[in-house]
Design an enzyme around this catalytic site. Structure first.
Site, PDB file in Angstrom:
ATOM      1  N   ASP A 117       0.836  -1.202   0.000  1.00  0.00           N
ATOM      2  CA  ASP A 117       0.000   0.000   0.000  1.00  0.00           C
ATOM      3  C   ASP A 117       0.873   1.254   0.000  1.00  0.00           C
ATOM      4  O   ASP A 117       2.062   1.212   0.328  1.00  0.00           O
ATOM      5  CB  ASP A 117      -0.914   0.026   1.222  1.00  0.00           C
ATOM      6  CG  ASP A 117      -0.142  -0.011   2.545  1.00  0.00           C
ATOM      7  OD1 ASP A 117       0.834  -0.782   2.622  1.00  0.00           O
ATOM      8  OD2 ASP A 117      -0.514   0.715   3.493  1.00  0.00           O
ATOM      9  N   GLU A 118       0.262   2.358  -0.397  1.00  0.00           N
ATOM     10  CA  GLU A 118       0.863   3.690  -0.304  1.00  0.00           C
ATOM     11  C   GLU A 118       2.331   3.717  -0.763  1.00  0.00           C
ATOM     12  O   GLU A 118       3.235   4.052  -0.002  1.00  0.00           O
ATOM     13  CB  GLU A 118       0.732   4.215   1.132  1.00  0.00           C
ATOM     14  CG  GLU A 118      -0.717   4.357   1.553  1.00  0.00           C
ATOM     15  CD  GLU A 118      -0.906   4.861   2.972  1.00  0.00           C
ATOM     16  OE1 GLU A 118      -1.897   5.580   3.218  1.00  0.00           O
ATOM     17  OE2 GLU A 118      -0.079   4.535   3.851  1.00  0.00           O
ATOM     18  N   VAL A 119       2.534   3.356  -2.017  1.00  0.00           N
ATOM     19  CA  VAL A 119       3.891   3.377  -2.580  1.00  0.00           C
ATOM     20  C   VAL A 119       4.210   4.822  -2.976  1.00  0.00           C
ATOM     21  O   VAL A 119       4.034   5.225  -4.134  1.00  0.00           O
ATOM     22  CB  VAL A 119       4.008   2.418  -3.788  1.00  0.00           C
ATOM     23  CG1 VAL A 119       5.462   2.337  -4.266  1.00  0.00           C
ATOM     24  CG2 VAL A 119       3.496   1.029  -3.414  1.00  0.00           C
TER      25      VAL A 119
END
Length: 576
Positions: free
Chosen positions: A241-243
């Site tokens: 997530d949230e790269v």
């Protein structure tokens, strides 16, 4: 002589006729036919429904066999017939046989990781409350070895600790699911200078550069070490997530230039490669990953990657007023992309404020009530199955941020949320069950569980007192008439005050300091029973020390200035 032979012949014929009637009785034949038909139909029915085989705990007896063994009305001959037909018609059940959706409690170990002896107390409670698994987000608490040993915390779990956790989970029928980040939120890895070269953005430690040489080797080494400690795991969460900053490295920019700027494909290529590696590492492993990075991708793009054959998305949303329709749109997209299953993620703590100390129960209850609406809607999706929900308990927003609420502080919220999922709402029955198990009185309007008695409830009560009273009690005495008028920062800096005025509050000030010192001594002991020293140090630094040091400073200055008997003020630039 002939007559005797004739008579014997007649008798023999009569015997043969009698035997034929016995063996070919119509009613007996009909009954046998019906029984056989029922057995066959039953076998076909269960095969169609794909009901899973019983997974028996060691030494646990098959309840069906036990029922027959205890039933005197089932004759031995009947049991043999039934067993024979079951062996003949037993359906082959594949590994992905549908099960009841799991309710997984997420333990975020990147801050305030509990000691194993506390988990020994809490796992039975979680199981009783309705949890069926634990999602272990290891971060730096895993005992990495070799070149990866730099990643582990000074207080990382030992291999023996992990074995004990696995044993506890099994004992309390909790599915243990490891979580290892493989793309974004790799701050705990990329903060080390050794891995600076693998950062997507050179100045930020958030995300891995998927094109950099050595990135996949790093990820594979991490996954292999964790999988080696969890060979029995059925599920494995690979994060993703949230790269942050994806596409900003020179490597990624070059790749994008030759691939029509397809950011979605850049992301999917990496996670799909990780998925393929994991399925080779352990045949039959079921993968999960957070869904946010492909919310904006179309279903065809996802399908082309092949990710849908390797993993299931976990849709996360933690706000109280969650848009159920928006979640439905995500589910439809993932169904169209070919995903066979979907997970949800709610929150029972750590999602209501980056530095939250006290868990707002009502906030998280509302989030779960919205998720319950989504769960209820799942039958409309014909080709994607609801596999479970993870009740997340975030301990930090990311590796470099402050602690959120401690786990014991959030146990009442977790209990309310689990029972809400069990009953479909937090009705009277659910509330009674929470209050019975926690031995407390739930007051949602105050976000409080009064008179609680559960593992860690002493820390729960003491954090509440600190949160409610520490700062306010110090502020109250600082706002008193004589402190404001005769003991200001100016007076203290110049050692200038009338001892008579200080005498009005000196004893009260000293009493308040002694009370908090005594209280905090007990608090330290209770915290040390649950957490490692680094957690205690950080929590006190963030929430206690400022106020206690102010108190101590005031007491020291008051006693020192009183002894000066009202002498002229001191110039702070000169020595007395």
């Amino acid at each position: 002589m002939n007559i005797q032979k004739f008579m014997r012949l007649i008798v023999g014929c009569l015997v043969i006729v009698a035997m034929v009637k016995i063996f070919f009785n119509p009613s007996s034949s009909k009954d046998t036919s019906v029984k056989t038909h029922q057995i066959i139909q039953g076998a076909n029915f269960w095969a169609k429904q794909r009901i899973p085989q019983l997974n028996l705990v060691h030494n646990e007896e098959d309840p069906v066999k036990k029922e027959h063994a205890d039933n005197p009305e089932v004759q031995p001959e009947e049991k043999e017939t039934i067993q024979s037909n079951q062996e003949e018609l037993q359906p082959v059940v594949p590994d992905d046989t549908p099960m009841d959706p799991l309710k997984i409690v997420h333990l975020d170990l990147k801050g305030a990781a509990p000691k194993v002896k506390y988990l020994e107390q809490i796992f039975p409670l979680l199981s009783t409350l309705g949890a069926s698994g634990i999602l272990l987000e290891y971060e730096d608490m895993f005992p990495y070895e070799g070149e990866l040993s730099i990643l582990k915390s000074s207080f990382a779990y030992s291999p023996e600790d992990i074995e004990e956790m696995k044993s506890l989970a099994k004992r309390h029928k909790l599915e243990l699911i490891p979580l290892v980040q493989v793309f974004g939120h790799l701050e705990f890895v990329l903060k080390h200078e050794k891995y600076f070269k693998l950062r997507e953005v050179q100045t930020f430690p958030n995300s891995l550069n998927p094109q950099a040489q050595g990135s996949m080797d790093l990820v594979q080494d991490m996954l292999t070490q964790v999988m080696k400690k969890h060979p029995e795991a059925k599920w494995f969460h690979i994060g993703a997530d949230e790269v942050r900053g994806l596409g900003e490295s020179k490597d990624s920019k070059r790749w994008l230039e030759t691939n029509n700027g397809d950011m979605g494909k850049l992301f999917l290529n990496h996670v799909t490669a990780v998925g393929r590696f994991m399925t080779k590492l352990k045949e039959g492993i079921k993968l999960i990953l957070w869904d946010d990075m492909f919310r904006k991708l179309n279903s065809d793009t996802i399908k082309e990657s092949g990710l849908q054959d390797l993993a299931s998305p976990m849709i996360w949303k933690y706000i109280p007023n969650m848009d159920v329709k928006e979640i439905g749109n995500y589910i439809s997209k993932y169904e169209q992309a070919g995903f066979k299953g979907v997970w949800f993620a709610s929150a029972f703590k750590g999602a209501s404020g980056i530095d939250q100390k006290w868990t707002p129960i009502n906030h998280h209850l509302k989030n779960h009530l919205q998720w319950q609406k989504v769960i209820t809607s799942m039958p409309q999706y014909k080709s994607v199955r609801f596999q479970g929900i993870a009740l997340t308990g975030w301990q930090r927003y990311e590796h470099h941020t402050v602690l959120c609420e401690l786990l014991p502080v959030a146990i009442p919220s977790l209990a309310v949320c689990l029972q809400t999922l069990k009953y479909g709402s937090f009705d009277t029955e659910a509330q009674k069950e929470v209050q019975r198990l926690l031995e407390c009185q739930i007051e949602l309007s105050k976000n409080e569980c009064k008179g609680a008695s559960f593992p860690g409830s002493d820390v729960y009560e003491m954090v509440k007192k600190i949160n409610d009273n520490l700062e306010s009690s110090v502020q109250k005495i600082m706002q008193s008439y004589h402190v404001k008028g005769s003991f200001s920062p100016y007076h203290r800096k110049r050692s200038f005050a009338n001892p008579r005025n200080l005498a009005f509050f000196k004893d009260e000030l000293k009493k308040l300091m002694d009370e908090w010192d005594s209280f905090l001594l007990t608090f330290r002991q209770n915290m040390e029973a649950i957490f490692y020293p680094d957690t205690l140090e950080e929590w006190l630094e963030e929430n206690v020390n400022e106020h206690i040091e102010r108190l101590h400073g005031m007491v020291v200055d008051a006693e020192r200035i009183i002894k000066l008997n009202g002498q002229p003020k001191v110039d702070p630039l000169k020595k007395r």
